[in-house]
Design a protein around this motif. Structure first.
Motif, PDB file in Angstrom:
ATOM      1  N   LEU A   1      23.710  71.703  86.132  1.00 40.25           N
ATOM      2  CA  LEU A   1      22.756  72.680  85.589  1.00 40.25           C
ATOM      3  C   LEU A   1      23.395  74.047  85.460  1.00 40.25           C
ATOM      4  O   LEU A   1      23.238  74.734  84.439  1.00 40.25           O
ATOM      5  CB  LEU A   1      21.517  72.761  86.494  1.00 40.25           C
ATOM      6  N   GLN A   2      24.110  74.454  86.496  1.00 40.69           N
ATOM      7  CA  GLN A   2      24.726  75.779  86.465  1.00 40.69           C
ATOM      8  C   GLN A   2      25.777  75.851  85.374  1.00 40.69           C
ATOM      9  O   GLN A   2      25.852  76.842  84.622  1.00 40.69           O
ATOM     10  CB  GLN A   2      25.361  76.083  87.830  1.00 40.69           C
ATOM     11  N   ASN A   3      26.607  74.807  85.270  1.00 40.08           N
ATOM     12  CA  ASN A   3      27.654  74.806  84.238  1.00 40.08           C
ATOM     13  C   ASN A   3      27.051  74.820  82.837  1.00 40.08           C
ATOM     14  O   ASN A   3      27.500  75.559  81.959  1.00 40.08           O
ATOM     15  CB  ASN A   3      28.555  73.580  84.404  1.00 40.08           C
ATOM     16  N   GLU A   4      26.021  73.967  82.633  1.00 42.49           N
ATOM     17  CA  GLU A   4      25.385  73.909  81.332  1.00 42.49           C
ATOM     18  C   GLU A   4      24.685  75.226  80.997  1.00 42.49           C
ATOM     19  O   GLU A   4      24.716  75.694  79.867  1.00 42.49           O
ATOM     20  CB  GLU A   4      24.373  72.757  81.291  1.00 42.49           C
ATOM     21  N   ARG A   5      24.049  75.813  82.019  1.00 47.36           N
ATOM     22  CA  ARG A   5      23.342  77.091  81.808  1.00 47.36           C
ATOM     23  C   ARG A   5      24.331  78.169  81.365  1.00 47.36           C
ATOM     24  O   ARG A   5      24.089  78.898  80.390  1.00 47.36           O
ATOM     25  CB  ARG A   5      22.652  77.507  83.105  1.00 47.36           C
ATOM     26  N   ASN A   6      25.448  78.272  82.087  1.00 49.81           N
ATOM     27  CA  ASN A   6      26.452  79.279  81.731  1.00 49.81           C
ATOM     28  C   ASN A   6      26.995  79.038  80.332  1.00 49.81           C
ATOM     29  O   ASN A   6      27.185  79.971  79.551  1.00 49.81           O
ATOM     30  CB  ASN A   6      27.596  79.251  82.742  1.00 49.81           C
ATOM     31  N   LYS A   7      27.209  77.753  80.021  1.00 44.66           N
ATOM     32  CA  LYS A   7      27.743  77.416  78.696  1.00 44.66           C
ATOM     33  C   LYS A   7      26.743  77.765  77.594  1.00 44.66           C
ATOM     34  O   LYS A   7      27.092  78.342  76.557  1.00 44.66           O
ATOM     35  CB  LYS A   7      28.090  75.929  78.659  1.00 44.66           C
ATOM     36  N   LEU A   8      25.466  77.427  77.833  1.00 43.26           N
ATOM     37  CA  LEU A   8      24.427  77.699  76.846  1.00 43.26           C
ATOM     38  C   LEU A   8      24.216  79.194  76.644  1.00 43.26           C
ATOM     39  O   LEU A   8      24.060  79.678  75.517  1.00 43.26           O
ATOM     40  CB  LEU A   8      23.110  77.038  77.261  1.00 43.26           C
ATOM     41  N   LEU A   9      24.208  79.934  77.746  1.00 43.58           N
ATOM     42  CA  LEU A   9      24.038  81.381  77.635  1.00 43.58           C
ATOM     43  C   LEU A   9      25.176  82.013  76.850  1.00 43.58           C
ATOM     44  O   LEU A   9      24.969  82.901  76.016  1.00 43.58           O
ATOM     45  CB  LEU A   9      23.944  82.006  79.030  1.00 43.58           C
ATOM     46  N   GLU A  10      26.387  81.556  77.120  1.00 44.41           N
ATOM     47  CA  GLU A  10      27.546  82.100  76.417  1.00 44.41           C
ATOM     48  C   GLU A  10      27.462  81.778  74.929  1.00 44.41           C
ATOM     49  O   GLU A  10      27.712  82.631  74.075  1.00 44.41           O
ATOM     50  CB  GLU A  10      28.827  81.508  77.009  1.00 44.41           C
ATOM     51  N   ASN A  11      27.089  80.535  74.611  1.00 39.75           N
ATOM     52  CA  ASN A  11      26.948  80.148  73.205  1.00 39.75           C
ATOM     53  C   ASN A  11      25.823  80.929  72.529  1.00 39.75           C
ATOM     54  O   ASN A  11      25.941  81.331  71.360  1.00 39.75           O
ATOM     55  CB  ASN A  11      26.668  78.651  73.096  1.00 39.75           C
ATOM     56  N   SER A  12      24.713  81.153  73.273  1.00 32.41           N
ATOM     57  CA  SER A  12      23.585  81.893  72.707  1.00 32.41           C
ATOM     58  C   SER A  12      23.984  83.325  72.389  1.00 32.41           C
ATOM     59  O   SER A  12      23.629  83.874  71.341  1.00 32.41           O
ATOM     60  CB  SER A  12      22.408  81.881  73.686  1.00 32.41           C
ATOM     61  N   ARG A  13      24.721  83.946  73.303  1.00 31.79           N
ATOM     62  CA  ARG A  13      25.171  85.316  73.057  1.00 31.79           C
ATOM     63  C   ARG A  13      26.051  85.385  71.818  1.00 31.79           C
ATOM     64  O   ARG A  13      25.923  86.299  71.002  1.00 31.79           O
ATOM     65  CB  ARG A  13      25.939  85.830  74.280  1.00 31.79           C
ATOM     66  N   GLU A  14      26.951  84.411  71.685  1.00 31.93           N
ATOM     67  CA  GLU A  14      27.849  84.415  70.538  1.00 31.93           C
ATOM     68  C   GLU A  14      27.080  84.190  69.240  1.00 31.93           C
ATOM     69  O   GLU A  14      27.324  84.857  68.230  1.00 31.93           O
ATOM     70  CB  GLU A  14      28.904  83.315  70.724  1.00 31.93           C
ATOM     71  N   ASP A  15      26.103  83.230  69.275  1.00 36.15           N
ATOM     72  CA  ASP A  15      25.303  82.976  68.076  1.00 36.15           C
ATOM     73  C   ASP A  15      24.477  84.204  67.693  1.00 36.15           C
ATOM     74  O   ASP A  15      24.374  84.557  66.514  1.00 36.15           O
ATOM     75  CB  ASP A  15      24.360  81.787  68.314  1.00 36.15           C
ATOM     76  N   ALA A  16      23.883  84.851  68.703  1.00 34.89           N
ATOM     77  CA  ALA A  16      23.074  86.042  68.430  1.00 34.89           C
ATOM     78  C   ALA A  16      23.926  87.151  67.827  1.00 34.89           C
ATOM     79  O   ALA A  16      23.506  87.861  66.908  1.00 34.89           O
ATOM     80  CB  ALA A  16      22.407  86.519  69.717  1.00 34.89           C
ATOM     81  N   ARG A  17      25.147  87.297  68.366  1.00 40.38           N
ATOM     82  CA  ARG A  17      26.035  88.333  67.833  1.00 40.38           C
ATOM     83  C   ARG A  17      26.364  88.082  66.364  1.00 40.38           C
ATOM     84  O   ARG A  17      26.340  88.998  65.530  1.00 40.38           O
ATOM     85  CB  ARG A  17      27.325  88.365  68.650  1.00 40.38           C
TER      86      ARG A  17
END
Length: 794
Positions: A559-575
């Motif tokens: 969960l922690q790994n997936e959460r960190n990965k998803l958050l990082e991808n979300s930030r990049e997509d939003a940017r």
């Protein structure tokens, strides 16, 4: 030092025979067969540590070049100057090569402690130049390289030339019709290193030459023609020169080896010593043996030990402690219950550990060093010595009592047996008491009740028993510490159908004290079994909890790994979305400014500006882009037996979370996702969790467009189909109308432009029969007029 008689009884040498099967060289095999237990604790520790380091090394590298011949005699010949043969030189070369390869392997950086093995590697002798020279010069046991020396190359070149001349001249004989008619065959052969031709006996006067041999019938003579006599002589001289040069080369190599012969011999010994250590490791790995903890205090703690010569798939392991709370263990129980095997197991495992071998036990087992292992196991009857079984037993006991002290391990099977029970019992008691006072560590088996009672009331003496299942009349071979056993003779006799009156008569002749004692033992055994059953249940629950804990920890990590990965991808997509929106906004605003800055603004310009403004409003970052619920896939398959209707799980096939609505079988599970219902298999479903991105909020790009009078509306009410074909526009507009109906929107603006009017006509024709369109009209001034159609939905 452990005596050979004990080692033989314990079948120690059979273990060595099994270990030797893993040795590479014959020298190492012989060394393994001669291994004896260590003479002191320091030697034992070093042997164990060497095996441990080799065992650790095998986790990184288990392929070592250990193939080496026994070169001891060869080195001795070289040392005294005897010329070595090509075969012997090749054996020296292989010994040098093995030394070099093994030394390089042991000095490689594995990141572990192998210092003891490296200390042996320092004793390996290497001479790469000599090794290479031998490898180049000697091609096989009987063949030397032409280029072993310049002279040898020159001689062999001359020999080839002479051979060619001889064959050419002889072929002229076999091909000459005037001479070939005198020959038996058209072939050339050798007789005594001389080339000859076969001539018929009756024509020998027609072929001038030297007769070297004749056939068994005398019909053929083998004649060396005079024309090639000189060539054959030259060939013989060259061959002698070749032989002398080969001998010179061999002697030169021998002279190089002579001063280092003792080092090469010592190196071969070291290679075989390392081979012995590696043989121990291979045996340990193959037989699932473990590293013992060693001491010199007489402490033994074997966990689930098994006799190494018994089938490991069938043997029942035993756990036994000695030397801590008690120095003597008295084992009781029925015949064939495993008492003797227990004695041999403890003794054999102790001898193995003292020899640097891993032991067939569970990890963290403890073995002590002993000065000697004294045992009396088996039938010692000897016809030659006129000794009965009892007499042989007494001879062994005499030796044991004469030599046993606190640093010895004593193993006695059926102490005091083979004579009258009362006297045998008294003797057994006396022997046990003597050994207790000596301080020796002892394991004794017996059937005597007095010895059981003695064990219960005497310090440093402990009872043990071999379990027996009365319901099946069969031993379980389990060793039970702390509980005396019973012979169960009457119970077994009754179960086997002996007359009941005989059984009762026997019971009446057993003393009340004896019966009471046996009842106490049986009650204690029942309590023990009940305790073990409960302990087993608790252990199972503990294992289940540990498994669940491990799964939970794995889930949390995922969960922690997936959460960190998803958050990082979300930030990049939003940017990326923001950057794209900014870029498009700047371009559209620039277009609006250029239109409004004209001196005269036409209706067409206003319509274009209004369209651009609508596009500008469309550039908005949706909630769906940055505020999605993150479905985190844990990676664990659902357990079918635990799956219930209503569970929310992740479908790898569908790529979304689904809800279980029906369960028929592992291959037919009905799930729902929104309005979709489908069937999947259980191996497609995984545990998952939905994590809401609470911090995300609706993001939109702020525009600083100039104020105009253009009437703009929300994107949700408009669709631009300019440039599309009629069919494309109808399909897109239908989807747009469906979405508007679901959203509760009552009025839509369809921007189709003026153009040729074909697109507008096609849409209007479609709207006439559309089930969701109540009416439609062209736009008025400010709405785009004939370039826009306004739809009112039902």
């Amino acid at each position: 030092m452990v005596n050979l008689k004990t080692l033989t009884k314990l079948q120690y040498f059979e273990i060595l025979h099994q270990v030797s099967a893993y040795s590479i060289s014959s020298v190492a095999k012989n060394k393994v067969l001669q291994i004896l237990p260590a003479k002191n604790i320091n030697e034992m520790r070093q042997l164990i540590d060497e095996t441990k380091q080799a065992h650790d090394l095998f986790q990184y590298n288990s392929s070592f070049d250990l193939a080496v011949d026994n070169v001891q005699e060869i080195c001795e010949l070289a040392r005294v100057g005897s010329c070595l043969s090509m075969k012997q030189l090749l054996q020296i070369m292989r010994a040098l090569r093995t030394s070099r390869n093994l030394q390089a392997s042991l000095f490689a950086d594995y990141g572990i402690d192998i210092s003891l093995l490296q200390a042996r590697a320092y004793q390996l002798f290497c001479d790469k130049d000599l090794e290479d020279d031998l490898d180049f010069a000697i091609l096989s046991d009987e063949e030397m390289n032409d280029k072993a020396s310049d002279d040898l190359y020159s001689i062999r070149k001359r020999i080839k030339a002479i051979n060619a001349d001889i064959k050419q001249k002889l072929q002229s004989y076999t091909k000459n019709s005037d001479i070939s008619k005198y020959l038996q065959d058209s072939i050339v052969t050798l007789r005594g290193d001389r080339y000859v031709i076969p001539v018929k006996q009756e024509y020998k006067s027609f072929v001038a030459g030297i007769v070297h041999d004749q056939s068994s019938t005398g019909a053929t003579l083998f004649i060396e023609p005079m024309a090639i006599v000189q060539l054959n002589n030259a060939l013989r001289e060259a061959s002698l020169e070749e032989r002398e040069e080969i001998h010179r080369i061999l002697q030169a190599f021998t002279d190089r080896i002579s001063p280092i012969a003792s080092k090469i011999a010592a190196s071969q010994e070291t290679i075989s010593d390392i081979d012995v250590i590696f043989s121990k490791v291979k045996y340990a790995i193959e037989n699932k043996c473990t590293l013992p903890e060693v001491n010199s205090n007489g402490l033994i703690n074997l966990k689930k030990a098994r006799h190494p010569l018994l089938d490991k798939r069938k043997v029942v392991p035993i756990s036994i402690k000695l030397g801590n709370d008690y120095d003597i263990i008295v084992i009781t129980g029925p015949n064939t219950g495993g008492k003797t095997v227990t004695l041999k197991t403890v003794g054999l495992i102790t001898a193995m550990a003292m020899s640097g071998l891993y032991i067939p036990c569970q990890e963290e087992s403890t073995v002590s060093y002993f000065d000697d292992i004294l045992c009396d196991i088996g039938d010692e009857q000897s016809i030659e010595q006129n000794l009965s079984t009892f007499s042989g037993h007494i001879v062994n006991l005499k030796e044991i009592l004469n030599f046993a002290d606190k640093n010895d391990l004593v193993l006695i099977d059926e102490v005091g047996a083979g004579t009258e029970p009362n006297e045998g019992s008294a003797l057994a008691l006396a022997v046990t008491e003597f050994l207790r006072k000596s301080g020796a560590k002892c394991i004794i088996t017996t059937h005597y009740g007095k010895l059981k009672e003695y064990s219960l009331s005497t310090a440093r003496v402990e009872n043990a028993s071999m379990e027996f299942d009365l319901s099946t009349l069969a031993p379980t071979y389990k060793l039970i510490m702390g509980v005396p056993g019973s012979s169960n003779a009457l119970a077994i006799a009754s179960k086997l159908g002996l007359r009941q009156d005989v059984i009762e008569f026997a019971k009446n002749n057993v003393s009340d004290e004896k019966l009471a004692f046996e009842r106490v033992i049986q009650n204690a055994d029942e309590i023990r079994k009940d305790y073990e059953r409960k302990l087993l249940l608790l252990e199972q629950e503990k294992q289940d909890l540990l498994i669940e804990k491990a799964r939970t920890e794995k889930l949390n990590g995922s969960l922690q790994n997936e959460r960190n990965k998803l958050l990082e991808n979300s930030r990049e997509d939003a940017r990326k979305i923001v950057e794209k929106a900014k870029s498009e906004s700047v371009e559209l605003i620039a277009e609006i400014k250029s239109l409004l800055n004209k001196d005269v603004i036409s209706d067409k310009d206003l319509f274009a500006a209004r369209s651009i403004a609508k596009k500008l409003n469309e550039i908005d970052i949706k909630d769906d882009d940055v505020n999605k619920e993150d479905i985190i896939f844990t990676g664990d398959n659902v357990v079918f037996d635990k799956l219930k209707i209503g569970d929310v799980v992740y479908s790898k096939k569908l790529g979304v979370q689904v809800k279980v609505s029906d369960i028929r079988s592992p291959s037919r599970i009905t799930v729902k996702c929104g309005g979709i219902t489908t069937e999947v298999k259980s191996d497609d479903l995984y545990y998952s969790i939905v994590e809401k991105n609470k911090k995300a909020s609706r993001m939109s790009v702020k525009h600083s467009a100039p104020k105009t009078e253009i009437n703009t509306r929300s994107f949700k009410n408009e669709m631009n189909v300019i440039g599309q074909t009629v069919n494309e526009a109808i399909a897109n507009v239908d989807a747009f109308i469906d979405s508007a109906v679901l959203a509760g929107v009552s009025q839509l603006w369809i921007i189709h432009g003026m153009g040729t009017g074909k697109l507008r006509a096609g849409l209007h024709s479609h709207f006439k029969t559309h089930p969701n369109v109540a009416e439609y009209r062209l736009g008025v001034y400010g709405e785009g007029e004939s370039g826009v159609t306004v739809i009112t939905l039902k």
